[in-house]
Scaffold this motif. Structure first.
Motif, PDB file in Angstrom:
ATOM      1  N   SER A 178      36.773  32.265  37.706  1.00  0.00           N
ATOM      2  CA  SER A 178      35.628  32.682  38.517  1.00  0.00           C
ATOM      3  C   SER A 178      35.559  34.203  38.534  1.00  0.00           C
ATOM      4  O   SER A 178      34.486  34.790  38.409  1.00  0.00           O
ATOM      5  CB  SER A 178      35.760  32.179  39.954  1.00  0.00           C
ATOM      6  N   ALA A 179      36.730  34.821  38.692  1.00  0.00           N
ATOM      7  CA  ALA A 179      36.767  36.274  38.844  1.00  0.00           C
ATOM      8  C   ALA A 179      36.284  36.975  37.581  1.00  0.00           C
ATOM      9  O   ALA A 179      35.532  37.946  37.665  1.00  0.00           O
ATOM     10  CB  ALA A 179      38.181  36.729  39.193  1.00  0.00           C
ATOM     11  N   ILE A 190      36.722  38.729  44.767  1.00  0.00           N
ATOM     12  CA  ILE A 190      37.534  39.834  44.239  1.00  0.00           C
ATOM     13  C   ILE A 190      37.002  40.267  42.877  1.00  0.00           C
ATOM     14  O   ILE A 190      36.970  41.454  42.553  1.00  0.00           O
ATOM     15  CB  ILE A 190      39.036  39.439  44.187  1.00  0.00           C
ATOM     16  N   GLY A 191      36.525  39.300  42.097  1.00  0.00           N
ATOM     17  CA  GLY A 191      35.973  39.639  40.788  1.00  0.00           C
ATOM     18  C   GLY A 191      34.711  40.475  40.909  1.00  0.00           C
ATOM     19  O   GLY A 191      34.541  41.471  40.214  1.00  0.00           O
ATOM     20  N   SER A 192      33.818  40.082  41.840  1.00  0.00           N
ATOM     21  CA  SER A 192      32.581  40.837  42.037  1.00  0.00           C
ATOM     22  C   SER A 192      32.897  42.262  42.465  1.00  0.00           C
ATOM     23  O   SER A 192      32.316  43.222  41.963  1.00  0.00           O
ATOM     24  CB  SER A 192      31.720  40.188  43.118  1.00  0.00           C
ATOM     25  N   LEU A 193      33.829  42.375  43.402  1.00  0.00           N
ATOM     26  CA  LEU A 193      34.173  43.687  43.930  1.00  0.00           C
ATOM     27  C   LEU A 193      34.751  44.579  42.834  1.00  0.00           C
ATOM     28  O   LEU A 193      34.325  45.717  42.625  1.00  0.00           O
ATOM     29  CB  LEU A 193      35.194  43.517  45.060  1.00  0.00           C
ATOM     30  N   LEU A 194      35.727  44.042  42.092  1.00  0.00           N
ATOM     31  CA  LEU A 194      36.387  44.867  41.074  1.00  0.00           C
ATOM     32  C   LEU A 194      35.459  45.140  39.896  1.00  0.00           C
ATOM     33  O   LEU A 194      35.642  46.122  39.183  1.00  0.00           O
ATOM     34  CB  LEU A 194      37.670  44.178  40.596  1.00  0.00           C
ATOM     35  N   GLY A 195      34.466  44.285  39.720  1.00  0.00           N
ATOM     36  CA  GLY A 195      33.526  44.514  38.628  1.00  0.00           C
ATOM     37  C   GLY A 195      32.642  45.724  38.881  1.00  0.00           C
ATOM     38  O   GLY A 195      32.304  46.459  37.964  1.00  0.00           O
ATOM     39  N   VAL A 196      32.262  45.915  40.141  1.00  0.00           N
ATOM     40  CA  VAL A 196      31.362  47.019  40.479  1.00  0.00           C
ATOM     41  C   VAL A 196      32.064  48.361  40.359  1.00  0.00           C
ATOM     42  O   VAL A 196      31.455  49.370  40.004  1.00  0.00           O
ATOM     43  CB  VAL A 196      30.813  46.851  41.919  1.00  0.00           C
ATOM     44  N   LEU A 197      33.352  48.372  40.672  1.00  0.00           N
ATOM     45  CA  LEU A 197      34.068  49.642  40.713  1.00  0.00           C
ATOM     46  C   LEU A 197      34.145  50.282  39.335  1.00  0.00           C
ATOM     47  O   LEU A 197      34.139  49.599  38.319  1.00  0.00           O
ATOM     48  CB  LEU A 197      35.491  49.419  41.236  1.00  0.00           C
ATOM     49  N   PRO A 198      34.220  51.611  39.324  1.00  0.00           N
ATOM     50  CA  PRO A 198      34.376  52.289  38.031  1.00  0.00           C
ATOM     51  C   PRO A 198      35.647  51.812  37.352  1.00  0.00           C
ATOM     52  O   PRO A 198      36.674  51.628  38.013  1.00  0.00           O
ATOM     53  CB  PRO A 198      34.491  53.763  38.402  1.00  0.00           C
ATOM     54  N   GLY A 221      39.664  41.699  37.352  1.00  0.00           N
ATOM     55  CA  GLY A 221      39.427  40.667  38.345  1.00  0.00           C
ATOM     56  C   GLY A 221      40.297  39.445  38.113  1.00  0.00           C
ATOM     57  O   GLY A 221      40.858  38.890  39.052  1.00  0.00           O
ATOM     58  N   SER A 222      40.434  39.042  36.849  1.00  0.00           N
ATOM     59  CA  SER A 222      41.188  37.827  36.595  1.00  0.00           C
ATOM     60  C   SER A 222      42.673  38.019  36.924  1.00  0.00           C
ATOM     61  O   SER A 222      43.306  37.139  37.490  1.00  0.00           O
ATOM     62  CB  SER A 222      41.006  37.373  35.141  1.00  0.00           C
ATOM     63  N   SER A 226      33.204  29.337  37.052  1.00  0.00           N
ATOM     64  CA  SER A 226      32.456  30.396  36.384  1.00  0.00           C
ATOM     65  C   SER A 226      30.988  30.337  36.765  1.00  0.00           C
ATOM     66  O   SER A 226      30.353  31.357  37.004  1.00  0.00           O
ATOM     67  CB  SER A 226      32.576  30.267  34.866  1.00  0.00           C
ATOM     68  N   PHE A 227      30.456  29.117  36.840  1.00  0.00           N
ATOM     69  CA  PHE A 227      29.038  28.981  37.166  1.00  0.00           C
ATOM     70  C   PHE A 227      28.760  29.449  38.587  1.00  0.00           C
ATOM     71  O   PHE A 227      27.835  30.222  38.837  1.00  0.00           O
ATOM     72  CB  PHE A 227      28.580  27.534  36.993  1.00  0.00           C
ATOM     73  N   PHE A 228      29.615  29.000  39.505  1.00  0.00           N
ATOM     74  CA  PHE A 228      29.446  29.429  40.888  1.00  0.00           C
ATOM     75  C   PHE A 228      29.512  30.959  40.966  1.00  0.00           C
ATOM     76  O   PHE A 228      28.657  31.612  41.560  1.00  0.00           O
ATOM     77  CB  PHE A 228      30.538  28.800  41.767  1.00  0.00           C
ATOM     78  N   ALA A 229      30.535  31.523  40.315  1.00  0.00           N
ATOM     79  CA  ALA A 229      30.707  32.977  40.338  1.00  0.00           C
ATOM     80  C   ALA A 229      29.499  33.667  39.710  1.00  0.00           C
ATOM     81  O   ALA A 229      29.040  34.704  40.203  1.00  0.00           O
ATOM     82  CB  ALA A 229      31.981  33.372  39.597  1.00  0.00           C
ATOM     83  N   GLY A 230      28.988  33.076  38.643  1.00  0.00           N
ATOM     84  CA  GLY A 230      27.834  33.674  37.974  1.00  0.00           C
ATOM     85  C   GLY A 230      26.613  33.718  38.878  1.00  0.00           C
ATOM     86  O   GLY A 230      25.888  34.706  38.921  1.00  0.00           O
TER      87      GLY A 230
END
Lengths: 153, 499
Positions: B305-306, B259-267, B274-275, B117-121
Motif C-alpha cells: 500500500s505504501a 505513511i506512504g502518502s506522507l513520505l511520498g510528498v516529502l522531498p 514508504g515501503s 495498492s488499490f485502496f492506497a491509490g
C-alpha cells in the motif's frame, strides 16, 4: 602502501571526485568570476567544484581509516561489447541506415552473453530489426534513413 | 465543492478514448517492467520520453505516470512468486510475500497486495487533488531564496534515500549539479564546459545521461549477477483472502497508505522509502513480531500500500512546485519541458485540463491495474520466463533509437555511450547513480535561483537565512544531514536496507 588503504573502493571513488573537481577548476579557470551581487559564469561552478574536491578528499581520508569494500572485478567483456554495439549503431546509422545499424548492434551486443548459438543470435537480430522497422518506421514514421542509399526506400 | 468540479473536469479529460488508451498502455507497460527484474521505471520512462514528443502533452504524461505506479503493482508479483524484487520498492515484499507463497498462500498475498495498492491509490489520488491547489497557492509566494533552500532540502533528502555510503551519495549529488552547469550560462550567455561542441550548448541532455547511466550501465551491471529465476511451481490458489486475513491486513493497509502518502510528498520521497518505513512500523506494532519473515500478511499489505501511495503523492511537489523529488519525477519534468510546458505552480491555472486530467487518470489507472493484475496474474508470471538474454538487446535498441531521435544527433548517441561507461565505473565504485540524475535536473534551477536571490538581496548571502521560510528549510536540511550522519541512525538505516 597497500597496508595503508582500508577501503580501496572508496579510495578510488574519492580520488575520482577530486580529479573531476580539479579538472573543473582548471578548465573553468578563465570563466569570469563576477561578484555575489552579479555572478559571472564561473562563480557557481567554482563553488560546486570546491565542494566536490572537499567531499572527495574526505572520502579518500575515510578510506584510509575505516575498513571498507575491496575493488570489484570489472566485467570488461560485456562492457566493451554493450557499449561497442551502441558505437557501431551510431556509426552505421547515418551511413547505412537504420536497418543495418540495428542488425549490427544486436549481433555485437549478443556476444556479451556467453553460450549463445549463432543461429539464436541471427534470429534475435532479424526479429528485432523487423520490430524496429514496424515501430519506428511504420508506426511512428520517424524521419530517418532506413535502407542504405540506392537500395529500397 | 471546488474539488469535485476539478475532479469532474479531470475525469472528462481522463475518460476520453485516447487518454484511456494511453493510460492503459502506460499501466500495462508499467506492470510488465515491474514484473521483470533488471529494468525499472527510470530506464523505461527515459526510453519512451523521446517518443512522447509526438503525443499531446496530457496523453504523454498520463502514460508516463501510469508506468511509474503500474510498476509498483507489477513489482509485488515477482517479489511474492519468485522472491525477486521486480522493483526496488518491492524489496521488503519478498520477505513475507514469498514466505506466504511457499506456504501455499501465494494467491492471498497477491490479492491483498492488489487490494492494498488499490485502496492506497484511491486515497493518494484524493490527497493529490486536495493538496495540490493550496500548495500551488503557497508556491506563488515563494521567492528565489525559498526555491533554492527547498531544492537544497530535497537534495539532502535524496542522500538519505541512497543506498550505501552517505558521503559518496553527497558527492554524486554535487557531481550531478556540476554536470548541470554544462552548456550556455543562461544569465550571461557564456559557454561553459562545452569543449566547442554545439550539441552541448543547450546543456547535457537529461535523457542522454539517464539512458547512459541507467540504460546502458544497468545492462552491463546486470551481467555481474547471474540470472537465477525459479518460478514457483506451486499453485497460486484463491486470490481472495479470507475475512480473517482481510481483518488482519486492514490496519496495515491504512497505516501503509498514511505513511506512504506522507513520505511520498516529502522531498527525496517516492515509492521506496514508504515501503521500508511501513514494514518496520508493522513489525514494531505487531503483537508477535516473530511472525514477520514467515508469512505475515501485514508485511505484504503495508509496504505494498505504501509504495503505491508514495509513487502517487510524489507527484504533488512535481505538479505544484515544479520540483522533482526523485529521478522519476525528474523525468516527468523532462517530459513537460519537451512538450514546451514550463513546470511550476502556474501549470494548474494555465493547463487545468492537463493537471486534473492527469490526477483523475491515476484513479482510472489504478482500477485498470486491479483488473489487469488479479485475473491475469498467470500471464505476468509466465513473462518471468522470458530470458534476459532476449530482453537486453531489445532494451538497447529502444535506448539507442530513443537517444538518437531526441535531436537526430549521432553525437548524443556517443555521449550516452560515454555516460554508460561512467555509470558502470561509478556502480563498480559503489556510487549509486540515482542522486546524480536528480541533481542534474535540479542543478540549473538551483544555480538560477541562487543567483537571482543574491541579486535581489544586493549580494547579501544572509538572505537565505534571514527570510524565514528559506531559513527554516535550510535548517531542516542541516538537521536531516546531522541526523543521518549520527552513528546510531546510520546503523538503523543500513539495517533497513539490508532487511
Amino acid at each position: 602502501m597497500a597496508g595503508l588503504v582500508r577501503a580501496p573502493r572508496d579510495l578510488l571513488a574519492g580520488m575520482f571526485f577530486v580529479v573531476v573537481g580539479v579538472a573543473t577548476l582548471v578548465i573553468g579557470a578563465d570563466y569570469r568570476l563576477g561578484s555575489l551581487l552579479s555572478m559571472g559564469p564561473g562563480y557557481f561552478p567554482r563553488i560546486i567544484a570546491i565542494l566536490l574536491i572537499a567531499l572527495g578528499a574526505v572520502i579518500v581520508l575515510a578510506s584510509l581509516r575505516i575498513q571498507g569494500a575491496p575493488l570489484e572485478r570489472w566485467r570488461l567483456g560485456p562492457m566493451v561489447l554493450v557499449l561497442g554495439s551502441i558505437v557501431v549503431f551510431g556509426w552505421l546509422l547515418e551511413r547505412f541506415g537504420l536497418m543495418a545499424a540495428v542488425a549490427a548492434m544486436v549481433v555485437v551486443s549478443a556476444y556479451a552473453e556467453k553460450g549463445r548459438s549463432h543461429v539464436e543470435t541471427i534470429l534475435v537480430a532479424v526479429a528485432l530489426t523487423a520490430l524496429a522497422w514496424l515501430i519506428f518506421v511504420k508506426g511512428l514514421g520517424m524521419p530517418i534513413m532506413v535502407w542504405p542509399e540506392g537500395m529500397g526506400g | 465543492m471546488d474539488l469535485l468540479s476539478n475532479l469532474a473536469l479531470g475525469f472528462q479529460v481522463a475518460l476520453t478514448l485516447d487518454n484511456l488508451l494511453y493510460c492503459f498502455g502506460g499501466v500495462v507497460l508499467g506492470t510488465l517492467i515491474g514484473v521483470l527484474p533488471g529494468i525499472g521505471p527510470v530506464a523505461t520512462i527515459s526510453m519512451l520520453l523521446p517518443f512522447t514528443f509526438h503525443l499531446p502533452p496530457t496523453s504523454a504524461l498520463i502514460m508516463l505516470a501510469g508506468i511509474y505506479y503500474g510498476a509498483q503493482y507489477g513489482g509485488s508479483t515477482s517479489a511474492i512468486l519468485v522472491n525477486l524484487p521486480g522493483e526496488a520498492s518491492s524489496v521488503v515484499t519478498c520477505l513475507d510475500g514469498y514466505a506466504m507463497a511457499r506456504d501455499g498462500r501465494a494467491g492471498h498475498a497477491l490479492g491483498i497486495a492488489a487490494i492494498g495498492s488499490f485502496f492506497a491509490g484511491c486515497v493518494a489520488t484524493l490527497i493529490l487533488a486536495a493538496l495540490a491547489p493550496p500548495l500551488a497557492e503557497l508556491a506563488f509566494q515563494f521567492g528565489a531564496a525559498e526555491y533554492f533552500s527547498l531544492m537544497v532540502l530535497g537534495l539532502v533528502a535524496a542522500v538519505v534515500l541512497a543506498q550505501g555510503s552517505l558521503l559518496k551519495a553527497l558527492a554524486m549529488i554535487v557531481l550531478g549539479i556540476l554536470l548541470g552547469t554544462v552548456g550556455m550560462d543562461t544569465t550571461t550567455g557564456d559557454q561553459r564546459f562545452t569543449f566547442g561542441m554545439p550539441e552541448l550548448s543547450d546543456g547535457l541532455g537529461f535523457v542522454v545521461v539517464a539512458m547512459g547511466m541507467f540504460g546502458f550501465a544497468g545492462i552491463i551491471a546486470n551481467f555481474d549477477t547471474p540470472e537465477a529465476r525459479d518460478v514457483l511451481r506451486t499453485k497460486i490458489g484463491s486470490l481472495l483472502p479470507g475475512m480473517k486475513e482481510i481483518r488482519q491486513a486492514s490496519g496495515a493497509i491504512l497505516r501503509g497508505t498514511g505513511i506512504g502518502s506522507l513520505l511520498g510528498v516529502l522531498p527525496g520521497g517516492g515509492a521506496m522509502l514508504g515501503s521500508f518505513a511501513s514494514y518496520m512500523m508493522e513489525k514494531r506494532l505487531a503483537k508477535d513480531p516473530s511472525r514477520f519473515g514467515k508469512g505475515a500478511i501485514e508485511g505484504v499489505a503495508g509496504p505494498e500500500s505504501a509504495n503505491n501511495a508514495g509513487a502517487q503523492t510524489s507527484f504533488v511537489p512535481m505538479l505544484t512546485l515544479g520540483l522533482p523529488t526523485n529521478p522519476v519525477m525528474a523525468l516527468m519534468i523532462g517530459a513537460m519541458t519537451i512538450q514546451g510546458i514550463q513546470p511550476g505552480p502556474q501549470v494548474m491555472t494555465r493547463q487545468p485540463d492537463l493537471f486534473w486530467g492527469m490526477i483523475a487518470s491515476m484513479w482510472v489507472g489504478n482500477l485498470m491495474l486491479v483488473l489487469l493484475n488479479l485475473p491475469l496474474v498467470g500471464l505476468w508470471v509466465r513473462l518471468l520466463s522470458v530470458r534476459y538474454r532476449i530482453l537486453y538487446p531489445a532494451i538497447l535498441l529502444f535506448c539507442a533509437i530513443g537517444v538518437y531521435s531526441l535531436n537526430s544527433s549521432v553525437v548524443e548517441v556517443f555521449l550516452a555511450v560515454g555516460f554508460g561507461f561512467l555509470g558502470y565505473a561509478l556502480i563498480k565504485l559503489g556510487c549509486e547513480p540515482a542522486p546524480l540524475l536528480l541533481a542534474l535536473v535540479l542543478g540549473p534551477m538551483l544555480e538560477d535561483n541562487f543567483r537571482r536571490a543574491l541579486t535581489i538581496s544586493r549580494g547579501d548571502p544572509m538572505v537565505f537565512i534571514t527570510r524565514p521560510l528559506s531559513g527554516v528549510l535550510l535548517l531542516l536540511a542541516a538537521v536531516l544531514l546531522l541526523i543521518v550522519i549520527a552513528p546510531n541512525v546510520r546503523k538503523a538505516r543500513d539495517q533497513a536496507f539490508q532487511e
